[in-house]
Design an enzyme around this catalytic site. Structure first.
Site, PDB file in Angstrom:
ATOM      1  N   ASP A  69      44.993 -16.496  41.563  1.00  0.00           N
ATOM      2  CA  ASP A  69      44.792 -15.609  42.713  1.00  0.00           C
ATOM      3  C   ASP A  69      45.707 -16.104  43.828  1.00  0.00           C
ATOM      4  O   ASP A  69      46.887 -15.774  43.864  1.00  0.00           O
ATOM      5  CB  ASP A  69      43.302 -15.634  43.086  1.00  0.00           C
ATOM      6  N   ARG A 125      30.856 -13.135  32.108  1.00  0.00           N
ATOM      7  CA  ARG A 125      31.951 -13.872  31.485  1.00  0.00           C
ATOM      8  C   ARG A 125      32.223 -13.405  30.058  1.00  0.00           C
ATOM      9  O   ARG A 125      33.348 -13.475  29.582  1.00  0.00           O
ATOM     10  CB  ARG A 125      31.631 -15.375  31.441  1.00  0.00           C
ATOM     11  N   GLU A 172      44.799 -20.942  32.084  1.00  0.00           N
ATOM     12  CA  GLU A 172      43.971 -20.435  33.191  1.00  0.00           C
ATOM     13  C   GLU A 172      43.547 -18.998  32.921  1.00  0.00           C
ATOM     14  O   GLU A 172      44.240 -18.253  32.227  1.00  0.00           O
ATOM     15  CB  GLU A 172      44.780 -20.471  34.492  1.00  0.00           C
ATOM     16  N   ASP A 173      42.422 -18.618  33.508  1.00  0.00           N
ATOM     17  CA  ASP A 173      41.997 -17.227  33.427  1.00  0.00           C
ATOM     18  C   ASP A 173      42.765 -16.359  34.419  1.00  0.00           C
ATOM     19  O   ASP A 173      43.308 -15.317  34.074  1.00  0.00           O
ATOM     20  CB  ASP A 173      40.475 -17.121  33.673  1.00  0.00           C
ATOM     21  N   PHE A 219      38.416  -7.992  43.202  1.00  0.00           N
ATOM     22  CA  PHE A 219      37.640  -8.975  42.452  1.00  0.00           C
ATOM     23  C   PHE A 219      37.354  -8.417  41.059  1.00  0.00           C
ATOM     24  O   PHE A 219      36.861  -7.291  40.921  1.00  0.00           O
ATOM     25  CB  PHE A 219      36.341  -9.309  43.186  1.00  0.00           C
ATOM     26  N   LYS A 253      35.175 -23.004  34.462  1.00  0.00           N
ATOM     27  CA  LYS A 253      34.668 -22.501  33.197  1.00  0.00           C
ATOM     28  C   LYS A 253      35.490 -21.325  32.685  1.00  0.00           C
ATOM     29  O   LYS A 253      35.492 -21.022  31.500  1.00  0.00           O
ATOM     30  CB  LYS A 253      33.214 -22.017  33.361  1.00  0.00           C
TER      31      LYS A 253
HETATM   32  P1  IMP Z   1      42.992 -19.385  43.389  1.00  0.00           P
HETATM   33  O1  IMP Z   1      42.908 -20.835  43.767  1.00  0.00           O
HETATM   34  O2  IMP Z   1      42.863 -18.478  44.580  1.00  0.00           O
HETATM   35  O3  IMP Z   1      44.217 -19.057  42.560  1.00  0.00           O
HETATM   36  O4  IMP Z   1      41.685 -19.046  42.553  1.00  0.00           O
HETATM   37  C1  IMP Z   1      41.557 -19.492  41.266  1.00  0.00           C
HETATM   38  C2  IMP Z   1      40.144 -19.388  40.763  1.00  0.00           C
HETATM   39  O5  IMP Z   1      39.321 -18.516  41.550  1.00  0.00           O
HETATM   40  C3  IMP Z   1      40.166 -18.789  39.365  1.00  0.00           C
HETATM   41  O6  IMP Z   1      40.383 -19.777  38.385  1.00  0.00           O
HETATM   42  C4  IMP Z   1      38.818 -18.141  39.286  1.00  0.00           C
HETATM   43  O7  IMP Z   1      37.861 -19.080  38.886  1.00  0.00           O
HETATM   44  C5  IMP Z   1      38.528 -17.715  40.717  1.00  0.00           C
HETATM   45  N1  IMP Z   1      38.895 -16.303  40.920  1.00  0.00           N
HETATM   46  C6  IMP Z   1      39.951 -15.821  41.586  1.00  0.00           C
HETATM   47  N2  IMP Z   1      39.964 -14.458  41.575  1.00  0.00           N
HETATM   48  C7  IMP Z   1      38.871 -14.093  40.853  1.00  0.00           C
HETATM   49  C8  IMP Z   1      38.332 -12.808  40.458  1.00  0.00           C
HETATM   50  O8  IMP Z   1      38.863 -11.715  40.769  1.00  0.00           O
HETATM   51  N3  IMP Z   1      37.195 -12.847  39.722  1.00  0.00           N
HETATM   52  C9  IMP Z   1      36.574 -14.001  39.364  1.00  0.00           C
HETATM   53  N4  IMP Z   1      37.043 -15.208  39.705  1.00  0.00           N
HETATM   54  C10 IMP Z   1      38.189 -15.259  40.443  1.00  0.00           C
END
Ligand code: IMP
Length: 199
Positions: free
Chosen positions: A121, A183, A117-118, A170, A61
């Site tokens: 990470d 959000r 993407e938002d 976070f 989302k």
């Molecule tokens: P990744 O697979 O570790 O790159 O994580 C990607 C997803 O994890 C993002 O699209 C977010 O939905 C969630 N995410 C990662 N870090 C955060 C954060 O600091 N706050 C909220 N959601 C996060």
């Protein structure tokens, strides 16, 4: 990075007189900074995709806010589609195992696809998605992410359009949630520790 809050005259009504939400400890990226950067990225997208009609793919989302704001600064004609994925893992860490909850409606073969993407990470979620999308034969496949964390040692993600690097903490706001909340905040910030542990 600043802690100057969200007051730039564009904040939606839930922000009271420029002050951050009471659960926010620190604003890392202000609303004004986000909007300024999105205008710059939109100008790059306009140049790069001149004469073409890219398909923006939002990852639900979290990406719905950045997708909506970015799209209104872009002037080349756009089409939109969305995917919803769920990453297995704890509340604040992904495991890299991704399940597609909602697939694209459109066929992307031969299309110029820009994934929005938002936050990247570990990059595990996007790495999985990009492999999945590449297999469908798009003409091009690029990534725009508003935020990235420095923790991307596990996989290298080619981020063609990038907003801001944030520290390895976070964050919430501007599409990002904690337990589905925050959000709609127009900035990106950290939560007060009491929010995670109300006892
Ligand atoms: P990744 O697979 O570790 O790159 O994580 C990607 C997803 O994890 C993002 O699209 C977010 O939905 C969630 N995410 C990662 N870090 C955060 C954060 O600091 N706050 C909220 N959601 C996060």
């Amino acid at each position: 990075m600043t802690t100057d809050g969200a007051g730039d005259g564009m904040a939606p009504p839930m922000v009271v007189s420029g002050g951050p939400h009471p659960d926010i400890e620190r604003v890392l990226v202000s609303s004004a900074q986000i909007q300024r950067r999105l205008r710059e990225l939109a100008a790059e997208i306009d140049r790069d995709y001149a004469g073409r009609q890219p398909l923006l793919v939002g990852v639900l989302k979290g990406a719905f806010i950045v997708m909506a704001d970015l799209a209104r600064y872009v002037t080349v004609p756009l089409e939109f589609d969305f995917m919803a994925v769920s990453s297995y893992g704890s509340a604040t860490k992904t495991s890299g195992v991704v399940r597609i909850l909602k697939d694209l409606d459109l066929d992307i073969a031969g299309r110029d696809v820009l994934v929005v993407e938002d936050i990247v990470d570990s990059g595990l979620t996007l790495n999985y998605l990009l492999r999945n999308l590449r297999a469908r034969g798009p003409a091009s496949l690029e990534v725009m992410t508003l935020l990235s964390k420095p923790d991307q040692t596990r996989v290298e993600i080619p981020m063609r359009y990038h907003g801001f690097a944030v520290p390895n903490v976070f964050v919430v706001g501007y599409g990002l949630d904690y337990a589905e909340r925050y959000r709609s905040l127009p900035y990106v910030g950290t939560l007060k520790p009491a929010v995670y542990d109300p006892s």
